[in-house]
Design an enzyme around this catalytic site. Structure first.
Site, PDB file in Angstrom:
ATOM      1  CG  ASN A 223      35.673  48.833  47.547  1.00 41.44           C
ATOM      2  OD1 ASN A 223      36.037  49.914  45.885  1.00 41.44           O
ATOM      3  ND2 ASN A 223      35.910  47.829  47.409  1.00 41.44           N
TER       4      ASN A 223
ATOM      5  N   PRO B 234      37.884  35.208  47.108  1.00 42.12           N
ATOM      6  CG  PRO B 234      37.476  35.109  44.866  1.00 42.12           C
ATOM      7  CD  PRO B 234      36.462  35.299  45.983  1.00 42.12           C
ATOM      8  CG  ASP B 235      45.445  37.725  46.662  1.00 42.56           C
ATOM      9  OD1 ASP B 235      44.852  37.964  45.624  1.00 42.56           O
ATOM     10  OD2 ASP B 235      45.373  38.776  47.717  1.00 42.56           O
ATOM     11  CB  ILE B 236      41.478  38.290  41.584  1.00 39.75           C
ATOM     12  CG1 ILE B 236      39.989  38.077  41.855  1.00 39.75           C
ATOM     13  CG2 ILE B 236      41.837  37.804  39.986  1.00 39.75           C
ATOM     14  CD1 ILE B 236      39.017  38.806  41.096  1.00 39.75           C
TER      15      ILE B 236
ATOM     16  CG  ASP C 177      40.016  42.742  51.577  1.00 40.69           C
ATOM     17  OD1 ASP C 177      41.365  41.960  50.195  1.00 40.69           O
ATOM     18  OD2 ASP C 177      40.058  43.244  52.343  1.00 40.69           O
TER      19      ASP C 177
ATOM     20  CE  LYS D 265      47.684  40.777  47.828  1.00 39.89           C
ATOM     21  NZ  LYS D 265      46.057  40.640  47.320  1.00 39.89           N
TER      22      LYS D 265
HETATM   23  O1  C5P Z   1      45.302  42.317  49.168  1.00 39.47           O
HETATM   24  P1  C5P Z   1      45.693  43.962  48.602  1.00 39.47           P
HETATM   25  O2  C5P Z   1      44.158  43.817  48.467  1.00 39.47           O
HETATM   26  O3  C5P Z   1      46.551  44.537  49.763  1.00 39.47           O
HETATM   27  O4  C5P Z   1      46.075  43.605  47.895  1.00 39.47           O
HETATM   28  C1  C5P Z   1      46.187  44.675  46.241  1.00 39.47           C
HETATM   29  C2  C5P Z   1      46.261  43.817  45.291  1.00 39.47           C
HETATM   30  O5  C5P Z   1      45.355  43.120  45.638  1.00 39.47           O
HETATM   31  C3  C5P Z   1      45.331  44.643  43.533  1.00 39.47           C
HETATM   32  O6  C5P Z   1      46.620  44.454  42.834  1.00 39.47           O
HETATM   33  C4  C5P Z   1      44.356  43.861  43.822  1.00 39.47           C
HETATM   34  O7  C5P Z   1      43.073  43.997  42.669  1.00 39.47           O
HETATM   35  C5  C5P Z   1      44.328  41.914  44.015  1.00 39.47           C
HETATM   36  N1  C5P Z   1      43.467  41.902  44.855  1.00 39.47           N
HETATM   37  C6  C5P Z   1      42.625  41.367  44.437  1.00 39.47           C
HETATM   38  N2  C5P Z   1      41.740  40.123  44.705  1.00 39.47           N
HETATM   39  C7  C5P Z   1      41.851  40.231  46.245  1.00 39.47           C
HETATM   40  C8  C5P Z   1      42.025  41.368  46.756  1.00 39.47           C
HETATM   41  C9  C5P Z   1      43.447  41.912  45.958  1.00 39.47           C
HETATM   42  O8  C5P Z   1      43.052  40.644  43.178  1.00 39.47           O
HETATM   43  N3  C5P Z   1      40.432  39.440  46.590  1.00 39.47           N
END
Ligand code: C5P
Length: 427
Positions: free
Chosen positions: A235, A331-333, A303, A369
């Site tokens: 990105n 994984p959503d960190i 994502d 989150k």
């Molecule tokens: O889910 P989204 O991308 O809209 O959320 C943004 C926030 O989530 C940011 O703080 C980004 O660093 C974190 N994020 C993450 N892991 C992911 C996707 C987003 O830590 N896989």
């Protein structure tokens, strides 16, 4: 190839007449060959020919095997190192793509945990039909290997692509498939391991300041998700805001672990840098950096990642078919560190890049989150924020939304670092 076992499934096409020669070449090369004939295949070649040449019985009916108490079809499909389908007719390819198990051949192909190589053979119109194109794309995305078909005169009198590859070419493809001992998804596993340059480079001792003695993890930059060893999905994040934040936190005395994807701005001096590429690596690096007093997740994490990433550079297909990339969620960190990390940092800050309903979306994201704060910004192209030097943020906390003026990213970082220091005061 000596001692390797191949299960050869012979489909019902005129090209089946070449399979006795294929079996002969395979056994001569030292392969153990077991054969299966479909009902159609048995119209072109006899079980006796195949069993005589392979030295093993030729299986022809599903029920012969399933009558056995020990589930013969499962055993048969697992005992081989590789399954080869030659000829793979349009019908058999369609049944494979649909996951049918309506005869012995289809059942074996569905039950196997081994690699499968197909040698398609059919009339040129059938080969070019959109249904066959779709099925071929599905099979390739499932990791099935192909050899041929060749172009040339067909048994039906037409000329074109659809002739089964010659037995020598099929043998060469078998050799290549057996040489690749690992399944095709290895690249995905490899990228889980941190690259050698990811080793933490310790920064100098932290400066005295309100965050002295504190540890903050900052994630920054984009992630790169490989398609093959030379291509990736990425990105446009520059990593500028994350780098500015890490520098501002450092200036307030924090020990900073800066986990960065391949960013286009350099990492700040005086912080411990962990360079990663993928979201999975970033997640592992964040976990390894715990415990921390605060975590600031400024990275633009992809994502999705490609599950069928290839270990080798994907070549342009002779038939002009583009590869099909299968994606899976990363994984959503942020959600993980907010909800499940052990120990959870006292303060977790997430970012939200939004184009509409910024406050509503950021508030919802904060709840979803489980983080303490969300730093939201308007990234509509007209704002010039993405990749630019300025940022206009809205800070969403449990007390509501605060609109900050448009400021240089460095200044946004200084204000945010000061707010973090205040929130951690007295801890
Ligand atoms: O889910 P989204 O991308 O809209 O959320 C943004 C926030 O989530 C940011 O703080 C980004 O660093 C974190 N994020 C993450 N892991 C992911 C996707 C987003 O830590 N896989």
């Amino acid at each position: 190839m000596q001692g390797k076992r191949v299960l050869l499934i012979v489909g019902g096409g005129i090209a089946a007449f070449k399979t006795p020669e294929l079996v002969r070449l395979m056994t001569r090369a030292g392969l153990g060959v077991t054969t299966v004939l479909t009902e159609g295949g048995a119209q072109f070649v006899t079980p006796l020919t195949l069993s005589a040449l392979s030295g093993n019985p030729c299986h022809t009916a599903l029920w012969d095997l399933t009558r056995e108490a020990e589930m013969g079809h499962i055993r048969l499909s697992r005992a081989a190192d590789l399954l080869v389908v030659a000829p793979a007719t349009a019908d058999l390819m369609a049944r494979m793509a649909a996951g049918l198990a309506d005869d012995l051949a289809a059942t074996l192909l569905l039950a196997t945990d081994k690699r499968v190589l197909i040698a398609p053979a059919m009339n040129v119109r059938m080969w070019e039909h959109p249904a066959t194109r779709r099925n071929l794309a599905t099979l390739r995305a499932d990791g099935i290997l192909t050899v041929g078909p060749d172009e040339g005169a067909m048994a039906c009198g037409e000329w074109g692509e659809g002739r089964m590859a010659e037995p020598e070419a099929i043998l060469a493809a078998i050799r290549a498939a057996l040489a690749e001992e690992e399944p095709p998804l290895r690249l995905t596993e490899q990228v889980l391991r941190l690259p050698p340059e990811a080793a933490v480079q310790p920064g100098p001792a932290a400066l005295p300041g309100p965050l002295s003695g504190g540890h903050v993890i900052v994630t920054s930059g984009p992630t790169h998700e490989p398609i093959d060893p030379v291509r990736y999905i990425a990105n446009r994040s520059s990593g500028a805001q994350g780098a500015a934040l890490a520098a501002a936190l450092r200036d307030l005395g924090a020990r900073v672990t800066f986990v960065t994807g391949p960013a286009s701005v350099p990492a700040p001096e005086g912080v411990a840098v962990v360079a990663v590429e993928t979201a999975q690596q970033m997640r592992a690096a964040v976990e390894a950096a715990l415990p921390a007093d605060a975590a600031v997740m400024a990275a633009a994490v992809a994502d999705w990642r490609v599950v069928n990433a290839s270990e080798r550079k994907i070549k342009k297909d002779a038939a002009g078919l583009p590869p099909t990339l299968k994606m899976t969620q990363n994984p959503d960190i942020l959600a993980w560190i907010s909800r499940d990390a052990q120990p959870r940092p006292a303060l977790v800050v997430g970012f939200a890049a939004e184009t509409d309903d910024i406050v509503a979306n950021a508030t919802a994201k904060r709840a979803r989150k489980g983080c303490d704060w969300i730093v939201a910004n308007d990234v509509r192209p007209a704002t010039g924020i993405m990749g630019g030097t300025e940022n206009a943020v809205i800070l969403v906390t449990d007390r509501g939304a605060e609109h900050w003026p448009r400021l240089p990213k460095d200044e946004v970082a200084r204000r945010l670092a000061a707010r973090i220091a205040r929130a951690l005061e007295g801890r």
